[in-house]
Write a protein that holds these residues in place. Structure first.
Motif, mmCIF file in Angstrom:
data_model
loop_
_atom_site.group_PDB
_atom_site.id
_atom_site.type_symbol
_atom_site.label_atom_id
_atom_site.label_comp_id
_atom_site.label_asym_id
_atom_site.label_seq_id
_atom_site.Cartn_x
_atom_site.Cartn_y
_atom_site.Cartn_z
ATOM 1 N N ARG A 76 -9.467 53.099 -65.709
ATOM 2 C CA ARG A 76 -9.290 51.475 -65.874
ATOM 3 C C ARG A 76 -10.618 50.985 -65.456
ATOM 4 N NH1 ARG A 76 -9.461 48.657 -61.170
ATOM 5 N NH2 ARG A 76 -9.858 50.848 -58.895
ATOM 6 N N LEU A 77 -11.698 51.590 -64.830
ATOM 7 C CA LEU A 77 -13.649 51.562 -65.154
ATOM 8 C C LEU A 77 -13.546 51.106 -66.094
ATOM 9 C CD1 LEU A 77 -13.507 52.546 -61.663
ATOM 10 C CD2 LEU A 77 -12.937 49.946 -61.790
ATOM 11 N N TRP A 78 -13.635 51.940 -67.343
ATOM 12 C CA TRP A 78 -14.486 51.844 -68.067
ATOM 13 C C TRP A 78 -14.659 51.509 -69.250
ATOM 14 C CZ3 TRP A 78 -10.933 56.421 -71.507
ATOM 15 C CH2 TRP A 78 -10.631 57.294 -70.567
ATOM 16 N N PRO A 79 -14.146 50.011 -69.148
ATOM 17 C CA PRO A 79 -14.744 48.987 -70.156
ATOM 18 C C PRO A 79 -15.707 47.573 -68.543
ATOM 19 C CG PRO A 79 -12.702 48.193 -69.142
ATOM 20 C CD PRO A 79 -12.671 49.958 -69.283
ATOM 21 N N VAL A 80 -15.657 48.441 -67.165
ATOM 22 C CA VAL A 80 -16.909 47.333 -67.032
ATOM 23 C C VAL A 80 -18.025 48.315 -66.945
ATOM 24 C CG1 VAL A 80 -17.486 47.039 -64.517
ATOM 25 C CG2 VAL A 80 -14.423 47.152 -65.223
ATOM 26 N N LYS A 87 -30.938 36.690 -70.527
ATOM 27 C CA LYS A 87 -30.607 35.825 -69.727
ATOM 28 C C LYS A 87 -29.404 35.285 -69.806
ATOM 29 C CE LYS A 87 -32.524 31.369 -68.370
ATOM 30 N NZ LYS A 87 -33.440 29.961 -68.793
ATOM 31 N N VAL A 88 -28.242 34.926 -68.233
ATOM 32 C CA VAL A 88 -27.199 34.903 -68.351
ATOM 33 C C VAL A 88 -27.449 33.100 -67.579
ATOM 34 C CG1 VAL A 88 -25.474 35.873 -66.863
ATOM 35 C CG2 VAL A 88 -26.691 37.475 -67.773
ATOM 36 N N GLY A 89 -25.987 32.562 -68.321
ATOM 37 C CA GLY A 89 -26.017 31.440 -66.927
ATOM 38 C C GLY A 89 -24.817 31.298 -67.264
ATOM 39 N N MET A 90 -24.078 30.113 -67.290
ATOM 40 C CA MET A 90 -22.869 29.607 -67.171
ATOM 41 C C MET A 90 -22.081 29.932 -68.390
ATOM 42 S SD MET A 90 -20.449 29.587 -65.085
ATOM 43 C CE MET A 90 -20.465 29.187 -63.566
ATOM 44 N N LYS A 91 -22.791 29.562 -69.758
ATOM 45 C CA LYS A 91 -22.441 28.957 -70.813
ATOM 46 C C LYS A 91 -22.326 30.305 -71.203
ATOM 47 C CE LYS A 91 -23.418 27.178 -75.414
ATOM 48 N NZ LYS A 91 -24.789 27.035 -76.141
ATOM 49 N N LYS A 92 -22.592 32.027 -71.107
ATOM 50 C CA LYS A 92 -22.755 32.712 -71.441
ATOM 51 C C LYS A 92 -22.061 33.346 -70.789
ATOM 52 C CE LYS A 92 -24.619 37.396 -72.227
ATOM 53 N NZ LYS A 92 -26.115 37.973 -72.424
ATOM 54 N N ILE A 93 -21.232 33.075 -69.087
ATOM 55 C CA ILE A 93 -20.590 34.053 -68.447
ATOM 56 C C ILE A 93 -18.959 33.583 -69.499
ATOM 57 C CG2 ILE A 93 -19.194 33.947 -66.664
ATOM 58 C CD1 ILE A 93 -21.293 34.287 -65.468
ATOM 59 N N GLU A 94 -18.885 31.954 -69.152
ATOM 60 C CA GLU A 94 -17.911 31.064 -70.211
ATOM 61 C C GLU A 94 -17.270 31.778 -71.380
ATOM 62 O OE1 GLU A 94 -15.386 29.185 -68.957
ATOM 63 O OE2 GLU A 94 -16.504 29.913 -67.168
ATOM 64 N N GLY A 95 -18.810 32.494 -72.336
ATOM 65 C CA GLY A 95 -18.633 33.012 -74.302
ATOM 66 C C GLY A 95 -17.735 33.981 -74.147
ATOM 67 N N LEU A 96 -18.176 34.843 -72.822
ATOM 68 C CA LEU A 96 -17.635 35.703 -72.493
ATOM 69 C C LEU A 96 -16.399 35.946 -72.650
ATOM 70 C CD1 LEU A 96 -20.026 37.837 -70.251
ATOM 71 C CD2 LEU A 96 -19.980 38.075 -72.320
ATOM 72 N N LYS A 97 -15.261 34.642 -72.203
ATOM 73 C CA LYS A 97 -13.746 35.183 -72.357
ATOM 74 C C LYS A 97 -13.069 34.534 -73.682
ATOM 75 C CE LYS A 97 -14.073 34.089 -67.791
ATOM 76 N NZ LYS A 97 -13.542 34.133 -67.019
ATOM 77 N N GLY A 98 -13.782 34.452 -74.871
ATOM 78 C CA GLY A 98 -13.715 34.572 -76.109
ATOM 79 C C GLY A 98 -13.623 35.964 -76.284
ATOM 80 N N LYS A 99 -14.272 36.794 -75.575
ATOM 81 C CA LYS A 99 -15.192 38.483 -76.574
ATOM 82 C C LYS A 99 -13.754 38.904 -75.714
ATOM 83 C CE LYS A 99 -19.650 37.714 -77.421
ATOM 84 N NZ LYS A 99 -19.015 37.360 -78.682
ATOM 85 N N ALA A 100 -13.764 40.261 -76.117
ATOM 86 C CA ALA A 100 -12.607 40.775 -75.663
ATOM 87 C C ALA A 100 -12.749 41.519 -73.772
ATOM 88 C CB ALA A 100 -13.118 43.132 -75.869
ATOM 89 N N GLY A 139 -12.527 39.035 -72.139
ATOM 90 C CA GLY A 139 -11.584 38.298 -71.323
ATOM 91 C C GLY A 139 -10.041 38.439 -70.939
ATOM 92 N N ASN A 140 -9.702 39.580 -72.055
ATOM 93 C CA ASN A 140 -8.920 40.801 -71.784
ATOM 94 C C ASN A 140 -8.679 41.672 -70.832
ATOM 95 O OD1 ASN A 140 -8.133 39.196 -74.009
ATOM 96 N ND2 ASN A 140 -9.520 41.435 -75.440
ATOM 97 N N MET A 141 -9.758 41.789 -69.803
ATOM 98 C CA MET A 141 -9.724 42.339 -68.979
ATOM 99 C C MET A 141 -8.912 41.379 -67.902
ATOM 100 S SD MET A 141 -13.529 43.856 -69.177
ATOM 101 C CE MET A 141 -13.411 44.335 -67.764
ATOM 102 N N PRO A 142 -8.321 42.513 -67.040
ATOM 103 C CA PRO A 142 -7.453 41.318 -66.106
ATOM 104 C C PRO A 142 -8.731 40.759 -65.349
ATOM 105 C CG PRO A 142 -6.923 44.336 -65.926
ATOM 106 C CD PRO A 142 -7.957 43.506 -66.752
ATOM 107 N N GLU A 143 -8.347 39.723 -64.709
ATOM 108 C CA GLU A 143 -9.504 38.699 -64.018
ATOM 109 C C GLU A 143 -9.921 39.423 -62.952
ATOM 110 O OE1 GLU A 143 -8.151 34.810 -62.717
ATOM 111 O OE2 GLU A 143 -7.628 34.629 -64.841
ATOM 112 N N ALA A 144 -9.211 40.202 -62.347
ATOM 113 C CA ALA A 144 -10.473 41.462 -60.950
ATOM 114 C C ALA A 144 -10.664 41.572 -61.506
ATOM 115 C CB ALA A 144 -8.948 42.097 -60.469
#
Length: 215
Positions: free
Chosen positions: A103-107, A118-131, A133-138
């Motif tokens: 369960r921790l492999w994708p982490v 560089k990591v900003g809020m826009k990048k984090i939000e963009g991750l939701k559209g990638k795989a 975003g398919n991970m459990p929220e936790a």
């Protein structure tokens, strides 16, 4: 690999990969991971994990995850230096460390992706559209917290001059670290830059003060 392992989307483009875990030693050998840097980053990450535990809130059960993520964060360097964060993600989605629970492999893979730029809020939000975003929220939350620690740990070894954490001072919503070593000035500055994700996640400010060794 467990019999119920499912294909994982690697980058949000629709391609699927079936994980084939490798041992840590096999990953080091197959992908030419720089062992000295990996060991230093793992040392730094574990120390930061312990010191900042009252803030980051990750339980002790995630300590091995932090160590593993640190050891393989540069898995993609030999494959594609300029884009080694992407290459590392794809490698680790295909070949996650077999020492970790499935369960921790994708982490670990997404931590490698998040360690470089560089990591900003826009990048984090963009991750939701990638795989991601398919991970459990936790697990998404755990990934971001682990990545925040790995970014700092990696930065502490940026000069490759064996910088170390020195005195740590806790104040109200601030933690001040002394950085010790010949490369302390370079590495402290790098830690400020790579602290961007930490400061998005937490309202406790981190401060880094270089302490040069006397000759």
């Amino acid at each position: 690999m467990s019999s119920n392992a499912r294909p994982l989307r690697n980058d949000g483009s629709g391609g699927d990969v079936l994980p084939e875990p490798l041992s840590l030693e096999d990953l080091f050998h197959k992908y030419g991971i720089e062992r000295s840097h990996a060991d230093n980053v793992a040392r730094n990450a574990l120390e930061l994990f312990e010191i900042l535990a009252p803030v980051h809130g990750l339980g002790s059960e995630f300590q091995q995850l932090v160590e593993m993520a640190a050891l393989v964060h540069d898995a993609g360097v030999a494959t594609d230096f300029e884009n080694h964060h992407r290459a590392g993600r794809d490698i680790l989605l295909r070949h996650p460390p077999s020492e970790l629970p499935e369960r921790l492999w994708p982490v670990v893979a997404w931590t490698a992706f998040l360690h470089k730029k560089k990591v900003g809020m826009k990048k984090i939000e963009g991750l939701k559209g990638k795989a991601f975003g398919n991970m459990p929220e936790a697990l998404q939350d755990v990934t971001l917290k682990v990545a925040a620690l790995i970014r700092l740990a990696d930065a502490l070894d940026y000069s490759r001059m064996e910088s170390r954490l020195g005195k740590v001072t806790f104040e109200a919503r601030k933690v001040r670290f002394e950085i010790i070593g010949q490369g302390a000035e370079v590495d402290a500055e790098r830690m400020y830059k790579k602290g961007d994700l930490w400061h998005l996640l937490y309202d406790t400010e981190l401060e880094f003060k270089p302490q040069l060794l006397k000759s």
